[in-house]
Scaffold this active site. Structure first.
Site, short mmCIF file in Angstrom:
data_model
loop_
_atom_site.label_atom_id
_atom_site.label_comp_id
_atom_site.label_asym_id
_atom_site.label_seq_id
_atom_site.Cartn_x
_atom_site.Cartn_y
_atom_site.Cartn_z
N ARG A 93 50.26 17.86 85.19
CA ARG A 93 49.90 19.20 85.64
C ARG A 93 50.80 19.63 86.80
O ARG A 93 51.41 18.81 87.47
CB ARG A 93 48.44 19.23 86.08
CG ARG A 93 47.43 18.89 84.98
CD ARG A 93 46.01 18.89 85.51
NE ARG A 93 45.04 18.61 84.45
CZ ARG A 93 44.61 17.40 84.10
NH1 ARG A 93 45.10 16.34 84.74
NH2 ARG A 93 43.71 17.25 83.15
N LYS A 128 43.05 15.47 87.93
CA LYS A 128 41.84 16.25 87.72
C LYS A 128 40.65 15.31 87.53
O LYS A 128 40.73 14.34 86.79
CB LYS A 128 42.00 17.14 86.49
CG LYS A 128 40.95 18.24 86.39
CD LYS A 128 41.30 19.22 85.29
CE LYS A 128 40.30 20.35 85.23
NZ LYS A 128 40.65 21.34 84.18
N HIS A 140 52.84 24.95 83.51
CA HIS A 140 51.87 24.48 82.53
C HIS A 140 52.41 24.56 81.10
O HIS A 140 51.94 23.85 80.21
CB HIS A 140 50.58 25.28 82.64
CG HIS A 140 49.35 24.43 82.50
ND1 HIS A 140 49.05 23.39 83.35
CD2 HIS A 140 48.35 24.45 81.58
CE1 HIS A 140 47.92 22.82 82.98
NE2 HIS A 140 47.49 23.43 81.89
N ARG A 175 53.55 21.27 79.94
CA ARG A 175 52.44 20.39 79.54
C ARG A 175 52.04 20.68 78.10
O ARG A 175 51.83 19.76 77.30
CB ARG A 175 51.27 20.62 80.50
CG ARG A 175 50.03 19.78 80.23
CD ARG A 175 49.05 19.99 81.38
NE ARG A 175 47.73 19.43 81.12
CZ ARG A 175 47.38 18.16 81.37
NH1 ARG A 175 48.30 17.33 81.84
NH2 ARG A 175 46.17 17.74 81.13
N HIS A 185 42.94 13.94 79.82
CA HIS A 185 41.74 14.68 79.42
C HIS A 185 40.54 13.73 79.38
O HIS A 185 40.61 12.68 78.74
CB HIS A 185 41.93 15.33 78.05
CG HIS A 185 42.83 16.52 78.07
ND1 HIS A 185 43.47 16.99 76.94
CD2 HIS A 185 43.22 17.34 79.09
CE1 HIS A 185 44.20 18.05 77.26
NE2 HIS A 185 44.06 18.27 78.55
N TYR A 197 45.22 21.38 70.74
CA TYR A 197 46.62 21.26 70.31
C TYR A 197 46.73 21.05 68.80
O TYR A 197 47.76 21.37 68.21
CB TYR A 197 47.31 20.13 71.08
CG TYR A 197 47.41 20.45 72.55
CD1 TYR A 197 48.28 21.44 73.01
CD2 TYR A 197 46.62 19.79 73.48
CE1 TYR A 197 48.36 21.75 74.35
CE2 TYR A 197 46.70 20.09 74.83
CZ TYR A 197 47.56 21.08 75.26
OH TYR A 197 47.63 21.40 76.59
#
Length: 259
Positions: free
Chosen positions: A102, A127, A211, A214, A237, A246
């Site tokens: 990120r 995150k 982003h 990414r 994630h 995706y």
């Protein structure tokens, strides 16, 4: 009655001109209605809130923007690598695309987070405050090594800081472990990373942000045969459902290619 609210929601799927209303707009309208009835109930104007069980439409998930392989390659090759700043930016773009980190994670990287010999990079407190280790490609590791050994020492010494005669003069700069450095010898700011990418996007006439790299990383890996679980671990994630967007993007790209 609840059925009355259902009829209201049904009539609001289209505007007075006949145009279809997005799910986000409909959710906003229904939220206002529900808040109004909560107020009526709390102030004693209604004995109960008939909108309490009002169902909201599912939130639409927009597909992220991605560049194809040739576009991302052209973008990454844009910086002038004969300059210190260009070499730094080339290494940064290579890392963003190779690892899918990120924007904020790239900004916070320190020297001790990278191991170019072992081809790995450690993302600390990503995150959800979770650490993860991501693999580096040989190409990204080579550019990173070149930046650390050639460009970073010049930036750390402040050799590009100042104008005219002031540039290159000795300066007292506190040492830092930050990986990406500005001309001041301090950590490259979050905003400046965005600005550099924006400038290169203008040069190559493409729409992209940090982003975007990414999204391209994940999409191109899946296209190359990587598993969804592998991409989930790479991107950090927590939920596999987040990564599944995706797969939808891949389907959309295939459909567009066939059209």
């Amino acid at each position: 009655q609840l059925r009355d609210f259902a009829r209201y929601a049904a009539t609001r799927h289209r505007s007075p001109t006949g145009q279809k209303i997005s799910a986000a707009t409909l959710r906003q309208w229904l939220s206002i209605v529900r808040s109004f009835f909560v107020w009526l109930n709390h102030t004693g104007r209604l004995l109960h809130n008939p909108a309490e069980r009002l169902a909201f439409p599912y939130k639409e998930r927009s597909l992220p923007r991605v560049l194809n392989e040739s576009e991302i390659a052209r973008f990454i090759e844009t910086p002038d690598i004969t300059t210190t700043i260009g070499l730094r930016d080339r290494a940064l773009l290579e890392i963003l695309y190779a690892t899918g980190v990120r924007h904020a994670e790239a900004h916070k990287l320190d020297l001790y987070d990278v191991d170019t010999a072992a081809l790995r990079l450690t993302v600390r407190l990503g995150k959800g405050q979770r650490d993860r280790v991501v693999p580096l490609t040989e190409t990204a590791a080579q550019w990173l090594t070149r930046y650390i050994t050639v460009a970073r020492p010049e930036l750390a010494a402040g050799k590009l800081w100042g104008k005219g005669k002031r540039r290159g003069q000795p300066k007292i700069i506190p040492p830092t472990s930050a990986l990406w450095l500005a001309v001041t010898g301090r950590r490259l700011s979050y905003q400046m990373i965005a600005e550099r990418i924006r400038e290169y996007a203008v040069q190559v006439e493409l729409k992209a942000s940090a982003h975007t790299f990414r999204h391209c990383c994940a999409t191109h890996l899946l296209r190359g045969g990587a598993s969804l679980r592998h991409v989930q671990q790479l991107l950090g994630h927590h939920d596999l459902n987040t990564t599944e967007i995706y797969t939808h993007l891949q389907q959309a790209i295939r459909t567009a290619d066939k059209a």
